[in-house]
Design a protein around this motif. Structure first.
Motif, short mmCIF file in Angstrom:
data_model
loop_
_atom_site.label_atom_id
_atom_site.label_comp_id
_atom_site.label_asym_id
_atom_site.label_seq_id
_atom_site.Cartn_x
_atom_site.Cartn_y
_atom_site.Cartn_z
N ALA A 118 0.85 -1.19 0.00
CA ALA A 118 0.00 0.00 0.00
C ALA A 118 0.88 1.24 0.00
CB ALA A 118 -0.93 0.01 1.21
N THR A 119 0.45 2.26 -0.72
CA THR A 119 1.10 3.57 -0.68
C THR A 119 0.08 4.60 -0.21
OG1 THR A 119 0.56 4.01 -3.01
CG2 THR A 119 2.70 3.00 -2.53
N VAL A 120 0.58 5.58 0.55
CA VAL A 120 -0.28 6.59 1.16
C VAL A 120 0.30 7.97 0.89
CG1 VAL A 120 -1.16 7.51 3.34
CG2 VAL A 120 -1.05 5.04 2.98
N GLN A 121 -0.53 8.88 0.44
CA GLN A 121 -0.17 10.29 0.31
C GLN A 121 -1.27 11.13 0.98
OE1 GLN A 121 0.27 11.07 -3.87
NE2 GLN A 121 2.26 10.10 -4.01
N ASP A 150 -9.03 7.95 0.65
CA ASP A 150 -9.11 8.61 -0.64
C ASP A 150 -10.00 9.85 -0.59
OD1 ASP A 150 -7.45 7.07 -2.28
OD2 ASP A 150 -8.97 5.51 -2.50
N ARG A 151 -10.71 10.05 0.49
CA ARG A 151 -11.58 11.22 0.60
C ARG A 151 -10.80 12.50 0.89
NH1 ARG A 151 -16.74 9.39 0.52
NH2 ARG A 151 -17.05 7.19 1.06
N TYR A 152 -9.56 12.36 1.40
CA TYR A 152 -8.74 13.55 1.63
C TYR A 152 -7.28 13.34 1.24
CZ TYR A 152 -8.19 10.93 6.01
OH TYR A 152 -7.99 9.93 6.93
N GLY A 153 -6.96 12.21 0.65
CA GLY A 153 -5.61 11.91 0.21
C GLY A 153 -5.66 10.89 -0.91
N VAL A 154 -4.57 10.18 -1.09
CA VAL A 154 -4.50 9.13 -2.10
C VAL A 154 -3.99 7.85 -1.45
CG1 VAL A 154 -3.52 8.39 -4.30
CG2 VAL A 154 -4.05 10.82 -3.92
N VAL A 155 -4.79 6.80 -1.51
CA VAL A 155 -4.43 5.50 -0.95
C VAL A 155 -4.52 4.46 -2.06
CG1 VAL A 155 -4.91 3.79 0.83
CG2 VAL A 155 -5.46 6.20 1.24
N THR A 156 -3.47 3.69 -2.25
CA THR A 156 -3.47 2.66 -3.29
C THR A 156 -3.00 1.33 -2.70
OG1 THR A 156 -2.94 4.30 -4.99
CG2 THR A 156 -2.63 1.98 -5.57
N TYR A 157 -3.87 0.34 -2.74
CA TYR A 157 -3.52 -1.02 -2.32
C TYR A 157 -3.25 -1.86 -3.57
CZ TYR A 157 -5.39 -0.14 2.40
OH TYR A 157 -5.62 0.34 3.67
N THR A 158 -2.27 -2.74 -3.50
CA THR A 158 -2.00 -3.70 -4.57
C THR A 158 -1.95 -5.09 -3.97
OG1 THR A 158 -0.69 -2.07 -5.81
CG2 THR A 158 -0.41 -4.39 -6.40
N TRP A 159 -2.81 -5.98 -4.48
CA TRP A 159 -2.88 -7.35 -3.99
C TRP A 159 -1.95 -8.20 -4.83
CZ3 TRP A 159 -4.06 -9.93 0.12
CH2 TRP A 159 -4.26 -11.32 0.05
N SER A 174 -4.43 -3.21 -8.69
CA SER A 174 -4.38 -2.14 -7.69
C SER A 174 -5.72 -1.45 -7.57
CB SER A 174 -3.31 -1.10 -8.07
OG SER A 174 -2.02 -1.68 -8.09
N SER A 175 -5.95 -0.83 -6.42
CA SER A 175 -7.18 -0.09 -6.18
C SER A 175 -7.10 1.28 -6.84
CB SER A 175 -7.42 0.06 -4.68
OG SER A 175 -6.32 0.75 -4.08
N THR A 176 -8.27 1.84 -7.13
CA THR A 176 -8.32 3.16 -7.77
C THR A 176 -9.20 4.16 -7.03
OG1 THR A 176 -10.16 2.47 -9.20
CG2 THR A 176 -7.91 2.21 -10.05
N GLY A 177 -9.81 3.79 -5.94
CA GLY A 177 -10.65 4.74 -5.21
C GLY A 177 -11.43 4.08 -4.10
N ASP A 178 -11.97 4.93 -3.20
CA ASP A 178 -12.80 4.48 -2.09
C ASP A 178 -12.03 3.54 -1.16
OD1 ASP A 178 -15.14 4.61 -0.65
OD2 ASP A 178 -16.04 2.86 -1.64
N ASP A 179 -10.74 3.85 -0.94
CA ASP A 179 -9.91 3.06 -0.03
C ASP A 179 -9.64 3.85 1.24
OD1 ASP A 179 -9.25 0.87 -1.99
OD2 ASP A 179 -8.39 2.59 -3.04
N ASP A 180 -9.39 3.13 2.33
CA ASP A 180 -9.03 3.81 3.57
C ASP A 180 -8.21 2.88 4.45
OD1 ASP A 180 -10.74 2.07 5.01
OD2 ASP A 180 -12.40 3.48 5.00
#
Length: 244
Positions: A118-121, A150-159, A174-180
């Protein structure tokens, strides 16, 4: 070409049948021999030991399927920057806030293969502590939270594990939205002292090495990689040309 279209149809059908997110989590003290997090100044990451075992649970969005348990090693690296402090009703107590970006991952403890990354910004860390005023924080107490969405930043998970379509997880996608996600930090203490840690009043960052326990939960929506969708689109367009 026909084989590609069949594969694309199967991919679309499998993804269409999974309209829910996957929940992922681990409990605070799966590793009973050491702490989960360690940090100093603007750095926050997994504990210093080379192996940090965690039992990662994967759930089908509170659906009917049982949660899956994976024996993993946890790794994390984040960078914090001080935002500011907000006074609490208690005299001398403040909520200190930080912007955070970085990454974390889970590696299969038996094979060493990556399972989830996962990456977080633009995440946020908050810690209750003391200060002389909102511009001069002086301590963290013994708990903190790290949260990202993703509502206030960028979160990307990769399985990266095996395909789990019933749980909304596809290998290499990888995910593209609605992640937390959120980590709770407890039993936070300086390495060389008692609970809590001191802060640099100019930077607002810890000026002593600290460690803490930690637990985690998050939600992800895994979707096909752009390359897979592009291949399907190309195949469809070629079929369209042939028909014309």
């Amino acid at each position: 070409m026909r084989g590609i279209l069949i594969a694309c149809a199967g991919l679309s059908a499998s993804l269409g049948s999974v309209a829910h997110a996957a929940f992922i989590s681990f409990a605070s003290d799966n590793d009973h021999t050491s702490y989960t997090f360690r940090g100093n100044n603007g750095l926050l990451g997994s504990a210093a030991d080379s192996l940090d075992p965690q039992v990662l649970l994967v759930d089908d969005n509170n659906g009917l399927l049982p949660a899956l348990a994976f024996n993993t090693n946890f790794m994390a690296t984040f960078q914090m920057n001080y935002i500011g402090s907000t006074a609490l009703p208690l005299p001398g107590k403040y909520v200190h806030s930080y912007n955070i970006s970085g990454s974390f991952s889970f590696v299969d403890a038996n094979t060493g293969a990556a399972l989830l990354s996962a990456t977080v910004q633009g995440g946020v860390v908050t810690a209750v502590g003391s200060g002389t005023n909102p511009l001069a924080p002086s301590t963290w107490d013994d708990t903190a939270t790290m949260q990202f969405s993703d509502r206030y930043g960028v979160v990307t998970y990769t399985w990266l594990g095996a395909d789990l379509p019933a749980y909304g997880l596809r290998t290499g996608f990888s995910s593209t939205g609605d992640d937390d996600g959120s980590f709770t930090l407890t039993s936070l203490a300086r390495i060389d002292a008692g609970f809590g840690t001191t802060l640099n009043p100019q930077t607002g960052l810890p000026n002593a090495e600290w460690h803490s326990e930690g637990s985690f939960s998050g939600r992800t929506n895994i979707v096909p990689a752009p390359g897979a969708l592009a291949l399907c689109g190309l195949a469809a367009s070629m079929v369209g040309r042939r028909k014309r």
